[in-house]
Design a protein around this motif. Structure first.
Motif, PDB file in Angstrom:
ATOM      1  N   TRP A   7       0.844  -1.178   0.000  1.00  0.00           N
ATOM      2  CA  TRP A   7       0.000   0.000   0.000  1.00  0.00           C
ATOM      3  C   TRP A   7       0.883   1.232   0.000  1.00  0.00           C
ATOM      4  O   TRP A   7       2.044   1.179   0.399  1.00  0.00           O
ATOM      5  CB  TRP A   7      -0.875   0.059   1.259  1.00  0.00           C
ATOM      6  N   HIS A   8       0.300   2.351  -0.393  1.00  0.00           N
ATOM      7  CA  HIS A   8       0.981   3.633  -0.250  1.00  0.00           C
ATOM      8  C   HIS A   8      -0.076   4.707  -0.058  1.00  0.00           C
ATOM      9  O   HIS A   8      -1.251   4.513  -0.370  1.00  0.00           O
ATOM     10  CB  HIS A   8       1.884   3.933  -1.451  1.00  0.00           C
ATOM     11  N   SER A   9       0.348   5.814   0.481  1.00  0.00           N
ATOM     12  CA  SER A   9      -0.568   6.920   0.737  1.00  0.00           C
ATOM     13  C   SER A   9      -0.977   7.584  -0.572  1.00  0.00           C
ATOM     14  O   SER A   9      -0.167   7.748  -1.480  1.00  0.00           O
ATOM     15  CB  SER A   9       0.092   7.960   1.640  1.00  0.00           C
ATOM     16  N   VAL A  10      -2.261   7.950  -0.655  1.00  0.00           N
ATOM     17  CA  VAL A  10      -2.804   8.703  -1.776  1.00  0.00           C
ATOM     18  C   VAL A  10      -3.527   9.896  -1.165  1.00  0.00           C
ATOM     19  O   VAL A  10      -4.464   9.717  -0.380  1.00  0.00           O
ATOM     20  CB  VAL A  10      -3.785   7.853  -2.619  1.00  0.00           C
ATOM     21  N   ALA A  11      -3.089  11.093  -1.488  1.00  0.00           N
ATOM     22  CA  ALA A  11      -3.636  12.313  -0.877  1.00  0.00           C
ATOM     23  C   ALA A  11      -5.159  12.332  -0.941  1.00  0.00           C
ATOM     24  O   ALA A  11      -5.752  12.123  -1.996  1.00  0.00           O
ATOM     25  CB  ALA A  11      -3.076  13.547  -1.570  1.00  0.00           C
ATOM     26  N   GLY A  12      -5.773  12.564   0.218  1.00  0.00           N
ATOM     27  CA  GLY A  12      -7.218  12.673   0.309  1.00  0.00           C
ATOM     28  C   GLY A  12      -7.956  11.351   0.345  1.00  0.00           C
ATOM     29  O   GLY A  12      -9.166  11.308   0.539  1.00  0.00           O
ATOM     30  N   TYR A  13      -7.247  10.243   0.163  1.00  0.00           N
ATOM     31  CA  TYR A  13      -7.893   8.929   0.136  1.00  0.00           C
ATOM     32  C   TYR A  13      -7.310   7.946   1.145  1.00  0.00           C
ATOM     33  O   TYR A  13      -8.038   7.255   1.837  1.00  0.00           O
ATOM     34  CB  TYR A  13      -7.815   8.327  -1.266  1.00  0.00           C
ATOM     35  N   SER A  14      -5.992   7.863   1.213  1.00  0.00           N
ATOM     36  CA  SER A  14      -5.370   6.909   2.133  1.00  0.00           C
ATOM     37  C   SER A  14      -4.121   7.514   2.762  1.00  0.00           C
ATOM     38  O   SER A  14      -3.460   8.365   2.174  1.00  0.00           O
ATOM     39  CB  SER A  14      -5.007   5.610   1.407  1.00  0.00           C
ATOM     40  N   SER A  15      -3.846   7.047   3.973  1.00  0.00           N
ATOM     41  CA  SER A  15      -2.642   7.466   4.685  1.00  0.00           C
ATOM     42  C   SER A  15      -2.059   6.228   5.357  1.00  0.00           C
ATOM     43  O   SER A  15      -2.738   5.567   6.143  1.00  0.00           O
ATOM     44  CB  SER A  15      -2.976   8.534   5.737  1.00  0.00           C
ATOM     45  N   ILE A  16      -0.836   5.907   5.003  1.00  0.00           N
ATOM     46  CA  ILE A  16      -0.140   4.750   5.555  1.00  0.00           C
ATOM     47  C   ILE A  16       1.052   5.306   6.328  1.00  0.00           C
ATOM     48  O   ILE A  16       1.822   6.102   5.807  1.00  0.00           O
ATOM     49  CB  ILE A  16       0.373   3.812   4.438  1.00  0.00           C
ATOM     50  N   GLY A  17       1.181   4.915   7.592  1.00  0.00           N
ATOM     51  CA  GLY A  17       2.280   5.454   8.377  1.00  0.00           C
ATOM     52  C   GLY A  17       2.470   4.714   9.675  1.00  0.00           C
ATOM     53  O   GLY A  17       2.008   3.583   9.842  1.00  0.00           O
ATOM     54  N   SER A  18       3.128   5.371  10.605  1.00  0.00           N
ATOM     55  CA  SER A  18       3.405   4.755  11.899  1.00  0.00           C
ATOM     56  C   SER A  18       3.403   5.820  12.989  1.00  0.00           C
ATOM     57  O   SER A  18       3.477   7.008  12.708  1.00  0.00           O
ATOM     58  CB  SER A  18       4.751   4.036  11.863  1.00  0.00           C
ATOM     59  N   TYR A  19       3.302   5.354  14.218  1.00  0.00           N
ATOM     60  CA  TYR A  19       3.418   6.221  15.383  1.00  0.00           C
ATOM     61  C   TYR A  19       3.981   5.406  16.531  1.00  0.00           C
ATOM     62  O   TYR A  19       3.999   4.173  16.488  1.00  0.00           O
ATOM     63  CB  TYR A  19       2.074   6.861  15.753  1.00  0.00           C
TER      64      TYR A  19
END
Length: 114
Positions: A7-19
């Motif tokens: 997966w990858h982030s797509v502005a306004g649709y998806s956010s892939i990350g960590s905290y």
């Protein structure tokens, strides 16, 4: 045999990350959109569940959740201590000591979708 999900982030649709978890305080996560689905996985503990939060018809900002790797029924947002606060710009992980979403020092992967 292996399966890879990419997966990858797509502005306004998806956010892939960590905290990083901080059980004594909330953890704000900015996605730049109001997520309808948030999936969280602790990457430091192999036995921790995949927690999937999803939007319901409720008017409040707390989402119900399911475990991707369990047959338990959905957990109601009003009875849970691990409910997320959803906003127009992301979500906030609650103050809770839980290996599922906010254990101090643990690293978490998240996937959020509009």
């Amino acid at each position: 045999d292996h399966i890879a999900y990419c997966w990858h982030s797509v502005a306004g649709y998806s956010s892939i990350g960590s905290y990083t978890g901080a059980s004594s305080s909330t953890v704000p996560v900015t996605t730049n959109f109001r997520p309808s689905i948030v999936i969280i996985k602790n990457t430091d503990t192999s036995s921790t569940r995949w927690v999937m939060y999803y939007k319901t018809g409720d008017s409040n900002s707390y989402y119900n959740y399911l475990f991707a790797d369990d047959t338990l029924v959905e957990q109601g947002s009003t009875s849970s201590t691990i409910k997320l606060a959803i906003s127009d710009t992301g979500f906030t992980v609650p103050v809770v000591s839980s290996t599922w979403v906010n254990n101090t020092g643990d690293n978490y992967l998240y996937m959020a979708f509009a």
